[in-house]
Every structure is written in C-alpha cells, then in structure tokens.
Write an enzyme that holds these catalytic residues in place. Structure first.
Site, short mmCIF file in Angstrom:
data_model
loop_
_atom_site.label_atom_id
_atom_site.label_comp_id
_atom_site.label_asym_id
_atom_site.label_seq_id
_atom_site.Cartn_x
_atom_site.Cartn_y
_atom_site.Cartn_z
N ASP A 22 0.53 11.35 -3.99
CA ASP A 22 -0.43 10.29 -3.64
C ASP A 22 -1.71 10.51 -4.45
O ASP A 22 -2.30 11.59 -4.40
CB ASP A 22 -0.72 10.34 -2.13
CG ASP A 22 -1.51 9.13 -1.67
OD1 ASP A 22 -0.99 8.39 -0.81
OD2 ASP A 22 -2.64 8.93 -2.15
N GLU A 78 1.52 5.82 -4.93
CA GLU A 78 2.22 6.72 -4.01
C GLU A 78 3.74 6.63 -4.20
O GLU A 78 4.28 5.54 -4.32
CB GLU A 78 1.87 6.22 -2.62
CG GLU A 78 2.12 7.12 -1.50
CD GLU A 78 1.86 6.38 -0.18
OE1 GLU A 78 2.42 6.80 0.83
OE2 GLU A 78 1.13 5.37 -0.17
P1 TTP Z 1 -4.53 5.06 -0.39
O1 TTP Z 1 -3.65 6.07 -1.03
O2 TTP Z 1 -4.36 4.78 1.06
O3 TTP Z 1 -6.05 5.47 -0.60
P2 TTP Z 1 -6.77 6.11 -1.84
O4 TTP Z 1 -5.81 6.48 -2.91
O5 TTP Z 1 -7.87 5.18 -2.26
O6 TTP Z 1 -7.46 7.39 -1.22
P3 TTP Z 1 -6.78 8.79 -0.79
O7 TTP Z 1 -7.44 9.81 -1.67
O8 TTP Z 1 -7.13 8.95 0.63
O9 TTP Z 1 -5.31 8.65 -1.03
O10 TTP Z 1 -4.39 3.67 -1.13
C1 TTP Z 1 -4.17 3.56 -2.53
C2 TTP Z 1 -4.90 2.35 -3.10
O11 TTP Z 1 -4.49 1.16 -2.45
C3 TTP Z 1 -6.40 2.42 -2.93
O12 TTP Z 1 -7.04 3.10 -3.98
C4 TTP Z 1 -6.79 0.99 -2.84
C5 TTP Z 1 -5.60 0.27 -2.27
N1 TTP Z 1 -5.83 -0.05 -0.82
C6 TTP Z 1 -6.33 -1.31 -0.49
O13 TTP Z 1 -6.56 -2.15 -1.38
N2 TTP Z 1 -6.55 -1.59 0.84
C7 TTP Z 1 -6.32 -0.68 1.84
O14 TTP Z 1 -6.55 -0.97 3.03
C8 TTP Z 1 -5.79 0.62 1.47
C9 TTP Z 1 -5.51 1.64 2.54
C10 TTP Z 1 -5.56 0.86 0.14
MG MG Z 2 -4.06 7.57 -2.49
#
Ligand code: TTP
Ligand code: MG
Length: 357
Positions: free
Chosen positions: A8, A104
């Site tokens: 991720d 992911e």
């Molecule tokens: P995530 O992997 O949930 O978050 P992240 O990569 O930004 O942070 P983390 O370090 O905690 O993993 O989501 C991946 C991408 O998906 C994120 O960068 C932006 C997008 N996203 C949205 O657009 N809306 C949302 O509600 C979420 C959860 C993610």
């Molecule tokens: Mg992420």
C-alpha cells in the site's frame, strides 16, 4: 502455508504531488476540491494528518482543523501512470497479483523463487525498487493469510514493513481490535462493542451459535477471521509478467545504426533481468519500445519461446516505420513471460501433436 504480500503506497496522491513539487514536501497539503465548492479531501500528507485532516473529510472541516493547509487539485492521469509503473514492478516478482485500487495490491509469492523464496526479502526489494523507480514510498505487510497481510501493511506506515510469520499468526490475530478487520465498519464495531466484544480473542471466548445468529451471513466470515482462518486466494488479473530495460538518451538519435548501437548495449542487461525473473528463461514474446521527440511512444512485440537477440534486429526496421522523421529520445527492450495458462496450452498442443503422430 501460503505467502501473501500486501503493498500500500503511503499517502499516495499527496506523495506524487510532493515528489513533483518539492516546495510541498514539508508543509501540510491535501488533495481535494476547494471548500467554497463543498469539496472533499481525497487524501493528505502526514504533516496534515497531525492536525487531524483525513480522507473523505469535507474540505471546509479540514481548513478549520488546519487553517494553513495547502489544497492541491488532483492529477488522476499522473496517479494512474505511477500506479501502472508500480504494477509493472510487482509483475517482476509474480504474476499472481490482485490490485485493490490504484495504490494497493495483494501478491501471492508462495511459489516465487527470488531471494530463496523469502517473502520478507521480496517485499523489501519491491519497496526499494518502487522507491528507486518512482521516488514514492510504499508500506508492506507479509503474512500467511490475506486479511492479515492487509492489516500488517498498515502497522508500520509510512515507509515500513510488518511481517507476521506462521508462528506469530494466531497470537497476532487474537490481540487484534475487531475494527481493524476489513469489512468491520463503524456500525458493526458498535454492535460488537455492545456485546463486550473488542478484540478477536473476545470473539473466540463468545458462544459460536449466539455469535452466528446475531451477525448473520457476515458472522461466519468474521468468526473465521477471528480464528485466523482466511482461505481466500487472489482474484488474479490476467496481466502478463514482464521485465524490461530502457534508457533515455542524452540527445535524440535518428538512424537505424544509432538505435541498434543502443539496443546492443541493452541486450545483456535485459538477459540479466530475465535470468533473475524467470530462471528457466522461457518467454512469451520480446519487444522494442521507442519514445519519440514529441513524447509519443510505441512498442512492437514478436512471439518467441526464448530470447533471441538477433530478432530485435528484424523488429527494428519495422518499428522505425512509425518514426515519421521524428527524433528518438528513449529506447527500451522488454520480454513477457509465459503465464500458467500459456504453458498449459503448450502442453496441450504438444499432446495433440503426439496423438496425431
Ligand atoms: P489510501 O491507501 O486509503 O490512503 P493513502 O495512500 O493516501 O494514505 P496511507 O498512507 O494511509 O495509505 O488511498 C489511496 C488513494 O486513494 C489516496 O491517496 C487518495 C485516494 N482516496 C480517495 O480519493 N478518497 C478516499 O476516501 C480514500 C480513502 C482514498
Ligand atoms: Mg495508501
């Protein structure tokens, strides 16, 4: 026991923006629409998270928590391009990959032979390679079952790894807060809490029939998860595993001879990568990639069972027909490996041949 890796990316969209504009690196930023248009935050970097800013939060609320938050408009195309690069890197390790979103994916490396089959070292190498080739950090979880790998990748974020060995699996799951289990949302967590159930070990101590009656169909899945049972394999995408090598030239080149000279230098490197990725050296096709001075790129492949360097010389004049007077700024070579389906089909056609003899 299977070996799963869950990768991720760390604050993915925000990380891409920080890479491409270093001025954003140390200040709180968020990707999202502006507050006056009732925008929502997609994600934010870690400095912004310190203020409580979160994904899916209204931008207006985020600005209240962090008044000097810098809002950045998203660039989906760029995120998709980085995602594709990351996917290509993963395919160097296994073709059993289940992407969950742009940032992911699950990998099944049970049968991978690299690093003497060590899933931990494979995961470290993937993280390092992603960083080297995209400038972005990823976190990894390694575990013998799927959902634990996903939870593990979150344990040491950002830029971290967490390995749950088969020996640690049972006690790790026992101590797990139920709300960390994928599928347990706010509502389910509250229902569980009403029964005094907060961790997996609480569920283990609860009467099974009562639990199943209370939580219906999802109840038996959850019961299993709490007992470290997850028999799901990966829903595999049909992408072909491939390896490649490319070079961006200091100056554009134009002629067959110039491109061939570059290709001759790339061939041994391609052979090295192929040897690492596929020790039996079987391939499905080999190809050339060119990027022209106007950044348009093109590839051409030829079906082959084993890498044949002189085949590139046959392919080159054909792909150069697409040049149309443009300079060439990048030259690449790649080979795609046979998938399991390909080798089964091969065995089948040999079988046919035998029976017809
Ligand atoms: P995530 O992997 O949930 O978050 P992240 O990569 O930004 O942070 P983390 O370090 O905690 O993993 O989501 C991946 C991408 O998906 C994120 O960068 C932006 C997008 N996203 C949205 O657009 N809306 C949302 O509600 C979420 C959860 C993610
Ligand atoms: Mg992420």
């Amino acid at each position: 026991m299977k070996k799963f890796i869950h990768i991720d990316m760390d604050c993915f969209y925000a990380a891409v923006e920080m890479r491409d504009n270093p001025a954003l690196r140390d200040i709180p930023i968020a990707i999202g629409g502006s507050s006056d248009r009732r925008g929502v935050i997609s994600t934010c970097n870690y400095p912004a998270r310190k203020f409580g800013v979160r994904s899916a939060m209204a931008t207006a609320q985020a600005m209240k928590l962090c008044p000097h938050l810098t809002l950045v408009k998203g660039r989906m195309e760029q995120y998709a391009e980085d995602s594709k690069k990351i996917r290509e890197i993963m395919l160097r390790y296994t073709d059993i990959i289940e992407p969950l979103s742009l940032d992911e994916a699950y990998l099944d490396v049970s049968d991978s032979e690299q690093f003497a089959g060590s899933a931990t070292r494979i995961a470290e190498d993937i993280r390092q390679t992603i960083f080297n080739e995209t400038g972005l950090t990823a976190s990894a979880g390694v575990a013998p079952i799927k959902f634990v790998a996903k939870i593990a990748s979150d344990e040491n974020k950002p830029d971290g790894i967490c390995v749950i060995t088969p020996e640690q699996l049972d006690s790790f799951v026992a101590a797990l807060p139920l709300k960390k289990i994928p599928g347990v949302g706010k509502v389910t967590a509250e229902k569980l809490a009403e029964l005094g159930l907060h961790t997996c070990s609480d569920v283990r101590a609860f009467p099974q029939d009562k639990f199943l009656k209370r939580f219906g169909k999802y109840g038996s899945v959850l019961w299993n998860r709490c007992h470290a049972i997850d028999e799901r394999g990966l829903s595999v995408s049909r992408e072909r595993k491939s390896v490649g090598i490319e070079t961006t030239l200091a100056q554009d080149i134009h002629s067959f001879e110039e491109v061939w000279a570059v290709i001759e230098k790339l061939i041994p490197k391609l052979q090295d990568r192929l040897k690492k990725a596929s020790p039996e050296l079987a391939i499905h096709n080999q190809g050339i990639k060119l990027k022209f001075s106007d950044f348009q790129q093109t590839t051409m492949e030829q079906r082959m069972q084993y890498l044949n360097p002189t085949m590139f010389k046959t392919l080159l004049p054909k792909i150069l027909e697409r040049q149309q007077g443009r300079g060439i700024r990048l030259v690449g070579l790649h080979v795609a490996m046979p998938t399991k389906a390909d080798s089964q089909q091969m065995a089948f056609s040999f079988g046919d041949l035998e029976s017809s003899l």
